[in-house]
Design a protein around this motif. Structure first.
Motif, mmCIF file in Angstrom:
data_model
loop_
_atom_site.group_PDB
_atom_site.id
_atom_site.type_symbol
_atom_site.label_atom_id
_atom_site.label_comp_id
_atom_site.label_asym_id
_atom_site.label_seq_id
_atom_site.Cartn_x
_atom_site.Cartn_y
_atom_site.Cartn_z
ATOM 1 N N CYS A 72 104.266 37.701 24.777
ATOM 2 C CA CYS A 72 105.373 37.152 25.230
ATOM 3 C C CYS A 72 106.419 37.494 23.858
ATOM 4 C CB CYS A 72 105.582 35.572 25.461
ATOM 5 S SG CYS A 72 104.397 35.543 26.951
ATOM 6 N N SER A 73 106.096 37.400 22.752
ATOM 7 C CA SER A 73 106.911 37.767 21.592
ATOM 8 C C SER A 73 107.179 39.124 21.339
ATOM 9 C CB SER A 73 106.252 37.070 20.243
ATOM 10 O OG SER A 73 104.990 37.875 19.907
ATOM 11 N N THR A 74 106.400 40.116 21.983
ATOM 12 C CA THR A 74 106.603 41.491 21.921
ATOM 13 C C THR A 74 107.479 42.028 22.852
ATOM 14 O OG1 THR A 74 104.441 41.877 21.061
ATOM 15 C CG2 THR A 74 105.495 43.808 21.966
ATOM 16 N N PHE A 75 107.466 41.523 24.219
ATOM 17 C CA PHE A 75 108.257 42.032 25.521
ATOM 18 C C PHE A 75 109.484 41.001 25.744
ATOM 19 C CE2 PHE A 75 104.419 44.136 25.304
ATOM 20 C CZ PHE A 75 104.656 45.513 25.469
ATOM 21 N N GLU A 76 110.400 41.422 26.428
ATOM 22 C CA GLU A 76 111.486 40.579 26.754
ATOM 23 C C GLU A 76 111.055 40.224 28.465
ATOM 24 O OE1 GLU A 76 115.325 42.181 26.397
ATOM 25 O OE2 GLU A 76 115.144 42.252 24.133
ATOM 26 N N LEU A 77 110.591 39.064 28.470
ATOM 27 C CA LEU A 77 110.107 38.686 29.798
ATOM 28 C C LEU A 77 110.811 37.628 30.585
ATOM 29 C CD1 LEU A 77 106.165 38.787 29.328
ATOM 30 C CD2 LEU A 77 107.769 40.727 30.114
ATOM 31 N N GLY A 78 111.758 37.226 29.773
ATOM 32 C CA GLY A 78 112.765 36.045 30.135
ATOM 33 C C GLY A 78 112.129 34.646 30.545
ATOM 34 N N GLY A 79 111.269 34.521 31.226
ATOM 35 C CA GLY A 79 110.686 33.223 31.596
ATOM 36 C C GLY A 79 111.414 32.498 32.574
ATOM 37 N N SER A 80 112.753 33.261 32.836
ATOM 38 C CA SER A 80 113.481 32.302 34.080
ATOM 39 C C SER A 80 114.281 33.828 34.497
ATOM 40 C CB SER A 80 114.520 31.477 33.442
ATOM 41 O OG SER A 80 115.651 31.086 34.547
ATOM 42 N N ILE A 81 114.438 33.831 35.849
ATOM 43 C CA ILE A 81 115.031 34.827 36.542
ATOM 44 C C ILE A 81 116.732 35.009 35.597
ATOM 45 C CG2 ILE A 81 116.307 33.663 38.347
ATOM 46 C CD1 ILE A 81 114.790 37.337 38.626
ATOM 47 N N ASP A 82 117.191 33.892 35.316
ATOM 48 C CA ASP A 82 118.345 33.781 34.602
ATOM 49 C C ASP A 82 118.498 34.486 33.399
ATOM 50 O OD1 ASP A 82 121.054 32.112 34.897
ATOM 51 O OD2 ASP A 82 120.294 31.711 32.926
ATOM 52 N N GLY A 83 117.429 34.741 32.699
ATOM 53 C CA GLY A 83 117.374 35.264 31.426
ATOM 54 C C GLY A 83 117.098 36.758 31.456
ATOM 55 N N LEU A 84 116.842 37.437 32.522
ATOM 56 C CA LEU A 84 116.554 38.901 32.678
ATOM 57 C C LEU A 84 117.846 39.644 32.374
ATOM 58 C CD1 LEU A 84 113.989 39.026 35.579
ATOM 59 C CD2 LEU A 84 113.458 38.732 33.168
ATOM 60 N N GLY A 85 117.504 40.596 31.782
ATOM 61 C CA GLY A 85 118.866 41.343 31.174
ATOM 62 C C GLY A 85 119.763 41.915 32.403
ATOM 63 N N ASP A 86 118.902 42.474 33.444
ATOM 64 C CA ASP A 86 119.930 42.944 34.423
ATOM 65 C C ASP A 86 120.532 41.804 35.307
ATOM 66 O OD1 ASP A 86 117.170 42.364 35.549
ATOM 67 O OD2 ASP A 86 117.752 43.285 37.350
ATOM 68 N N VAL A 87 119.805 40.546 35.608
ATOM 69 C CA VAL A 87 120.501 39.457 36.207
ATOM 70 C C VAL A 87 121.551 39.049 35.267
ATOM 71 C CG1 VAL A 87 120.053 37.173 37.170
ATOM 72 C CG2 VAL A 87 118.308 39.029 37.438
ATOM 73 N N ALA A 88 121.398 38.598 34.125
ATOM 74 C CA ALA A 88 122.500 38.179 33.159
ATOM 75 C C ALA A 88 123.761 38.905 33.235
ATOM 76 C CB ALA A 88 121.851 38.039 31.939
ATOM 77 N N PHE A 89 123.449 40.519 32.970
ATOM 78 C CA PHE A 89 124.415 41.275 33.293
ATOM 79 C C PHE A 89 125.270 41.306 34.299
ATOM 80 C CE2 PHE A 89 126.455 45.411 34.383
ATOM 81 C CZ PHE A 89 127.239 45.734 33.267
ATOM 82 N N THR A 90 124.654 41.117 35.435
ATOM 83 C CA THR A 90 125.344 40.935 36.609
ATOM 84 C C THR A 90 126.005 39.635 36.991
ATOM 85 O OG1 THR A 90 123.814 42.637 37.840
ATOM 86 C CG2 THR A 90 125.199 41.451 39.306
ATOM 87 N N ARG A 91 125.489 38.636 36.398
ATOM 88 C CA ARG A 91 125.990 37.490 36.527
ATOM 89 C C ARG A 91 127.482 37.278 35.842
ATOM 90 N NH1 ARG A 91 122.582 34.214 33.305
ATOM 91 N NH2 ARG A 91 123.944 35.046 31.515
ATOM 92 N N ASP A 92 127.496 38.005 34.505
ATOM 93 C CA ASP A 92 128.670 37.769 33.594
ATOM 94 C C ASP A 92 129.639 38.845 33.864
ATOM 95 O OD1 ASP A 92 126.724 35.764 32.322
ATOM 96 O OD2 ASP A 92 126.184 37.023 30.629
ATOM 97 N N GLU A 93 129.004 40.060 33.775
ATOM 98 C CA GLU A 93 130.224 41.281 34.238
ATOM 99 C C GLU A 93 130.584 41.722 35.551
ATOM 100 O OE1 GLU A 93 131.164 42.197 31.371
ATOM 101 O OE2 GLU A 93 129.687 41.136 30.316
ATOM 102 N N ILE A 94 129.738 40.914 36.649
ATOM 103 C CA ILE A 94 130.235 41.369 37.780
ATOM 104 C C ILE A 94 130.521 40.322 38.755
ATOM 105 C CG2 ILE A 94 129.185 42.496 40.201
ATOM 106 C CD1 ILE A 94 127.554 44.467 38.142
ATOM 107 N N THR A 95 129.644 39.523 38.852
ATOM 108 C CA THR A 95 129.804 38.246 39.941
ATOM 109 C C THR A 95 130.891 37.185 39.425
ATOM 110 O OG1 THR A 95 127.266 38.434 40.623
ATOM 111 C CG2 THR A 95 128.654 36.270 41.214
ATOM 112 N N ALA A 96 130.869 36.745 38.340
ATOM 113 C CA ALA A 96 131.851 35.819 37.880
ATOM 114 C C ALA A 96 133.178 36.443 37.969
ATOM 115 C CB ALA A 96 131.618 35.175 36.522
#
Length: 388
Positions: A72-96
């Motif tokens: 978990c310290s080596t890979f970006e696994l988020g822990g929550s769907i909210d923290g995944l790169g593509d989800v966060a990008f879409t949330r911040d740069e598209i949907t909102a």
């Protein structure tokens, strides 16, 4: 032949056990102890131990680079769907941004386009490149001619850079986006044409399962792509794309659920098939061949997610990790982006589903490397290493 027969019998037995849901008795025992306020001691094996290990994995993933877990310290696994790169990008740069302009159709169209590219392409770079070239526009301004230009330019970019430098994501069907015999340009046009019926489902307050049916009715959208779009639409209309009540479930999550609910099972024999897909690629049997079928997926996902309260009490560090994530989220005060972190409970079906997708490869890495470092070059498909 006898070995194959014994293996088939073994698999049939485990599937029968799942069908009769014998694991529900153990879940009920754990829930009863939790609600009675009894202390829980982690057994050496069994369902309780497997649930504990899985939720511990989620906690470490939420801690990210600060985790004491080597994977978990080596890979970006988020822990929550909210923290995944593509989800966060879409949330911040598209949907909102589109919702601020009261343009739900464009929000839906761009979410769909992100999924057509496979998470927007590596690090969402393809989506951003298309935007910089003015090859994507609002839904109302996206003509058939613009779609054709977009498709042509993406195809040229693939010829120059290679498929994996332009398309990304977990869906196997992404590999065939430019194959005119299977998908080709017509899929891009059909997805664009389907946006109004998705918008209608959102605006009419359709039930979450009905929204999934609408998505699955679109040409060449299978269970995995439907899940990806559904999760992104949560930020557009959380009461409809309600992942606290329903979440489409892909084969990766079913394989992870199998590990949690049933433990390691004998691998089922597979029939060889041609590399060229004969149907929607992501709806074909997955190489993981989970014993949990698509029809059982919701029950399995809800059973595991139903233990969140139990896990918050019994898994060391999980409650702290959830609270820390919510407190430190940069979008915590933005009502168009904070839907997941503003609610009382961070984890829901979508969070558990995506972490189940990671879980099988996580277990493989732990079995192979223990607590030692993960060598460079050892990267499960779709996983991103943390930048030092």
């Amino acid at each position: 032949t006898r070995t194959m027969e014994r293996r088939r019998i073994s698999v049939d037995v485990t599937r029968a056990e799942f069908h009769h849901e014998s694991w529900k008795e153990e879940l009920q025992r754990l829930r009863s102890a939790h609600h009675a306020g009894l202390s829980w001691h982690c057994p050496e094996d069994g369902l309780g131990k497997r649930l504990h290990d899985f939720y511990s994995f989620i906690g470490h993933s939420l801690h990210g680079g600060d985790s004491q877990d080597n994977v978990c310290s080596t890979f970006e696994l988020g822990g929550s769907i909210d923290g995944l790169g593509d989800v966060a990008f879409t949330r911040d740069e598209i949907t909102a941004p589109f919702l601020r302009k009261d343009d739900l159709s464009s929000a839906v169209w761009h979410c769909v386009l992100v999924c057509w590219l496979g998470a927007g392409g590596p690090q969402q770079e393809t989506y951003q490149w298309l935007k910089s070239k003015q090859l994507i526009a609002t839904y109302a301004d996206t003509s058939k001619e613009l779609l054709s230009r977009m498709y042509k330019e993406v195809k040229i970019r693939v010829q120059e850079r290679g498929m994996d430098k332009v398309f990304h994501g977990d869906s196997r069907s992404v590999r065939w986006r430019l194959d005119a015999r299977q998908q080709g340009e017509r899929v891009l046009h059909s997805w664009h044409a389907a946006v109004p019926k998705v918008v209608q489902a959102l605006q009419s307050d359709a039930a979450p399962a009905e929204l999934e049916q609408v998505l699955r009715s679109i040409h060449y959208i299978g269970e995995l792509t439907a899940k990806e779009i559904f999760v992104l639409l949560y930020y557009a209309k959380p009461s409809v794309a309600d992942t606290t009540q329903h979440c489409p479930t892909g084969p990766g999550a079913r394989a992870g659920a199998e590990l949690v609910l049933l433990g390691e099972l004998p691998q089922k024999p597979q029939k060889k098939r041609k590399r060229q897909p004969q149907a929607n690629e992501e709806d074909l049997p997955d190489k993981n061949c989970p014993s949990i079928s698509p029809g059982q997926a919701q029950a399995a996902l809800k059973a595991i997610t139903g233990m969140v309260d139990w896990a918050l009490k019994n898994v060391s560090g999980l409650a702290e990790a959830c609270s820390k994530y919510k407190r430190s989220a940069a979008h915590a005060e933005d009502h168009l982006r904070n839907q997941r972190v503003a609610r009382e409970q961070l984890l829901d079906l979508a969070d558990v589903e995506v972490m189940l997708c990671y879980y099988k490869n996580y277990c493989k890495l732990k079995a192979r490397f223990g607590s030692g470092p993960i060598p460079d070059g050892t990267n499960p498909r779709g996983w991103m290493r943390r930048v030092p």
